[in-house]
Write a protein that holds these residues in place. Structure first.
Motif, PDB file in Angstrom:
ATOM      1  N   SER A 364       0.837  -1.197   0.000  1.00  0.00           N
ATOM      2  CA  SER A 364       0.000   0.000   0.000  1.00  0.00           C
ATOM      3  C   SER A 364       0.870   1.244   0.000  1.00  0.00           C
ATOM      4  N   GLU A 367      -2.540   6.773   0.829  1.00  0.00           N
ATOM      5  CA  GLU A 367      -3.772   7.161   0.146  1.00  0.00           C
ATOM      6  C   GLU A 367      -3.594   7.256  -1.362  1.00  0.00           C
ATOM      7  N   ALA A 370      -2.515   1.296  -4.182  1.00  0.00           N
ATOM      8  CA  ALA A 370      -2.177   0.012  -3.578  1.00  0.00           C
ATOM      9  C   ALA A 370      -2.137  -1.020  -4.692  1.00  0.00           C
ATOM     10  N   LYS A 388      -8.468   1.267  -5.626  1.00  0.00           N
ATOM     11  CA  LYS A 388      -9.404   1.185  -4.504  1.00  0.00           C
ATOM     12  C   LYS A 388      -9.647  -0.251  -4.054  1.00  0.00           C
ATOM     13  N   GLN A 391      -6.637  -1.318  -2.107  1.00  0.00           N
ATOM     14  CA  GLN A 391      -6.626  -0.620  -0.822  1.00  0.00           C
ATOM     15  C   GLN A 391      -7.641  -1.225   0.141  1.00  0.00           C
TER      16      GLN A 391
END
Length: 431
Positions: A364, A367, A370, A388, A391
């Motif tokens: 990861s 923000e 990932a 997303k 993540q």
């Protein structure tokens, strides 16, 4: 009849999951139930794949740690502070080193603890390969205490940058998951700090990631390595591959061609080995990285009463040429195996050997992104997912660990508290 003493050394992923599950199982088991004791030199547990976020300050250590005493009370096991120092297999005793305060005061003297079944789950640490200057000048983030110490220093250096218009250069040695994820979290830290009013901070902080091999994340598919390098460079991280560190000093790193990489702070996140004491445990078979060699039942090869799990254990499965990797996934699966089958062993029943399912690997970048390799579920070579979905998969691993420790409902409440804190507390540690 005396109660069986199960002693677990190490309160990491595997050790604490085993203690919590077996503690709950035997909590009301009466006088015949075994006793469960966890020994750890620290007072609290943090999920190891989260340590880089604690180090960067993008997660608050106070919100993410599990205190051993409270967990022991809730789950029905005992906790004692202690660090493994030796083993006597004949007498079935382990010796614990003296514990001292930071100022040198003796807190707890050396002592011995008796066991009937011993589970060693002491984890691993970075391997400095004897590189001169590393121990003296480099931070490591292998434990909760180390991660917190690095974060305290980063925050102090950030205040200097803001107040004195100074530069801060951080060099991270090791292009595995820890080094890569720490680099991304430090970039996120500076960007969020700027949004809180630390104007110009991002331009004063420089991150260099150094890898001795030809690519980052050499345990991942090459497609992920290339994608991660490209993303880090776009974020402003300087990535150096094929760069071997020869020594560290107060001003930076000297590499193989004799040139010097200047840095204000150094982090060593390269290599993996178990603690040195593991190679000194009453003749137990050990690898050159201090990992105990175990059989398919997770028992040490020379003593069936002693188990080793997680990063401190080396297991080569049938039809495999290499040991299982030192990952949280392996530690969790081995913990699950012992939770299920150790009660049968105590009753004299036969149990099946441990089997491992490769569920892929995750990395990861905070923000930003990932990446997840698909493991046994991959439909094509080097397949991976990103963004997303990856993540969310990374987050679910942590939530699954919380559920294993605390149960589904309490684990869900902890997730809810985290979501509330995201709305009402700063997203980085500023205190």
């Amino acid at each position: 009849m005396a109660r069986e003493k199960i002693v677990i050394v190490g309160g990491g992923i595997a050790g604490l999951e085993i203690a919590s599950a077996l503690g709950r199982k035997y909590k009301r088991g009466g006088q015949a139930a075994p006793t469960i004791t966890v020994l750890d030199r620290d007072s609290a547990h943090v999920w190891k794949p989260m340590l880089h976020t604690i180090a960067a300050g993008t997660r608050d250590i106070a919100q993410q740690q599990t205190t051993f005493l409270a967990q022991a009370r809730d789950c029905g096991f005992s906790y004692e502070p202690g660090e493994l120092n030796g083993l006597n297999r004949t007498q079935k005793q382990i010796s614990l080193a003296a514990l001292k305060a930071a100022d040198g005061r003796l807190l707890i003297p050396e002592r011995v603890v008796a066991y009937d079944r011993l589970i060693l789950a002491v984890g691993s640490q970075a391997n400095d390969f004897g590189t001169p200057g590393v121990k003296e000048h480099c931070y490591m983030i292998d434990s909760r205490v180390q991660a917190d110490a690095f974060n305290r220093e980063v925050r102090l250096r950030m205040f200097q940058c803001m107040g004195l218009d100074q530069q801060l250069s951080i060099a991270i040695v090791g292009g595995g998951a820890t080094g890569v994820e720490l680099a991304a979290e430090l970039i996120q830290l500076t960007e969020v700090a700027e949004s809180y009013g630390a104007h110009g901070l991002a331009s004063r902080i420089h991150i260099t990631l150094i890898q001795s091999g030809p690519r980052l994340l050499d345990a991942f598919p090459e497609s992920i390595s290339e994608a991660v390098r490209d993303k880090l460079q776009k974020l402003g991280v300087t990535v150096l591959t094929n760069t071997r560190v020869q020594s560290a000093d107060a001003d930076g790193l000297t590499i193989q061609d004799g040139s010097h990489i200047a840095a204000s702070m150094l982090v060593w996140a390269a290599g993996v080995k178990a603690a040195e004491v593991m190679s000194q445990l009453d003749g137990l078979e050990c690898t050159r990285n201090n990992q105990l060699v175990i059989n398919p039942y997770l028992q040490t090869t020379l003593d069936p009463a002693i188990y080793a799990v997680g990063d401190c254990a080396s297991l080569i499965l049938p039809n495999s040429a290499r040991p299982l990797p030192p990952t949280a996934q392996v530690a969790h699966q081995q913990a699950t195996y012992l939770i299920k089958h150790l009660p049968d062993v105590l009753e004299g029943k036969a149990v099946p050997p441990f089997s491992y399912r490769n569920l892929g690997a995750l990395v990861s970048l905070g923000e930003y992104d990932a990446y997840a390799s698909l493991g046994q579920f991959g439909l094509f070579k080097d397949g991976f997912i990103r963004g997303k979905l990856a993540q969310a998969s990374h987050a679910m691993l942590y939530r699954s660990h919380q559920s294993n420790l605390h149960g589904f409902w309490r684990g869900s409440l902890l997730w809810l508290v985290d979501q509330i804190n995201k709305q009402v507390r700063p997203s980085i540690r500023l205190d």
